[in-house]
Design a protein around this motif. Structure first.
Motif: not given
Length: 317
Positions: A118, A120, A245
């Protein structure tokens, strides 16, 4: 002559697959070549080639961004794979935001394969700054950068949490953030990427830093997905970091045949541990992240998840 070649192949036990005739070519549309996501794409391509004994070959293509990736899904062939946040797929299918007036029925055929690291959010501050919480960035010199997801998201949080006009936003380019932090030109910087993020690793290794955590209330306010960066991810990090995220997923379309989608998904998960040993950002990827997919999963991928014992939601099947 042709007959003798066939007999020779049979004699030495070569299958059609081993001769290379069953090789499937897949286009993997990723990100800019300078990004970590392009490097991830290269790692996936190598992993899939190894896992399938070269029966699946991924050719990585550079992209200017997730919107382009989604738009091209309407015009590319069956073996087109691309990465994008699930939210953008939803916007494309409903014709909203950046996809307003650009509707295409092909968007309804987009199908998920597997999650990748992801995007982040990292709010990185130096130990010298004395900043211990998000609120304490008031009056400090913070680098946001410009034009990136991290910069836009960081600006949104600063406004959302009542710090707009109370932070000195540095004009330094994000590429110079680490050196600026070390030299004391800035007190902190905001960056987004897979974790562990290379620039945060560099900053933590060269000088004392802290990555700020957001409270559950702040995370709920952002409407982003909560993510925990485990203690020990960065040098000197003794506690978990709670942040936000933006999930990212590898997609294809329903035009991809079930066998190819199955083999590609199986190869990804089969090689994930080996990829994690080389690049730590893969350690944060798990089947739990499938819950971030709001749309449908490709039937071939779904078949593999059933074999793994992973339960998909009714909407995903």
């Amino acid at each position: 002559m042709k007959l003798s070649k066939v007999l020779l192949s049979a004699a030495i036990g070569l299958s059609v697959s081993q001769l290379g005739f069953a090789q499937t070519q897949i286009t993997y549309k990723s990100a800019k070549t300078s990004s970590s996501y392009y490097q991830m794409a290269v790692e996936i391509a190598q992993a899939v080639k190894k896992d399938t004994n070269s029966e699946l070959i991924l050719t990585v293509e550079e992209s200017q961004g997730s919107v382009q990736n989604v738009m091209e899904s309407a015009f590319r062939g069956a073996n087109y794979v691309f990465t994008t946040p699930p939210a953008l797929v939803g916007l494309a299918q409903s014709g909203k935001a950046m996809f307003k007036g650009r509707n295409n029925p092909k968007f309804d055929e987009i199908r998920a394969l597997f999650p990748i690291p992801s995007l982040t959010m990292h709010f990185v501050v130096s130990d010298k700054s004395g900043i211990e919480s998000f609120e304490q960035m008031e009056g400090k010199d913070i680098l946001l950068g410009k034009g990136s997801f991290g910069a836009n998201e960081g600006a949104k949080y600063i406004e959302m949490f009542g710090l707009e006009g109370k932070i000195n936003l540095s004009k330094v380019e994000l590429s110079n953030a680490v050196s600026a932090l070390k030299n004391g030109q800035i007190d902190g910087f905001v960056t987004a990427g897979s974790f562990p993020a290379p620039n945060v690793i560099e900053a933590a290794a060269g000088t004392g830093v802290k990555v700020l955590s957001l409270s559950d209330e702040q995370i709920a306010q952002t409407k982003r997905t909560k993510l925990v960066i485990p203690a020990g991810t960065y040098t000197g990090q003794q506690q978990d970091i709670t942040t936000t995220s933006l999930p990212v997923v590898a997609y294809t379309s329903s035009a991809m045949d079930e066998a190819t989608a199955y083999a590609l998904t199986k190869a990804f998960w089969g090689q994930k541990q080996a990829m994690s040993d080389t690049s730590p950002w893969w350690k944060g990827v798990s089947t739990d992240m499938l819950s971030n997919i709001n749309g449908k999963v490709h039937p071939g991928a779904a078949k593999y998840y059933r074999e793994m014992g992973v339960t998909l939601s009714a909407e995903q099947q």
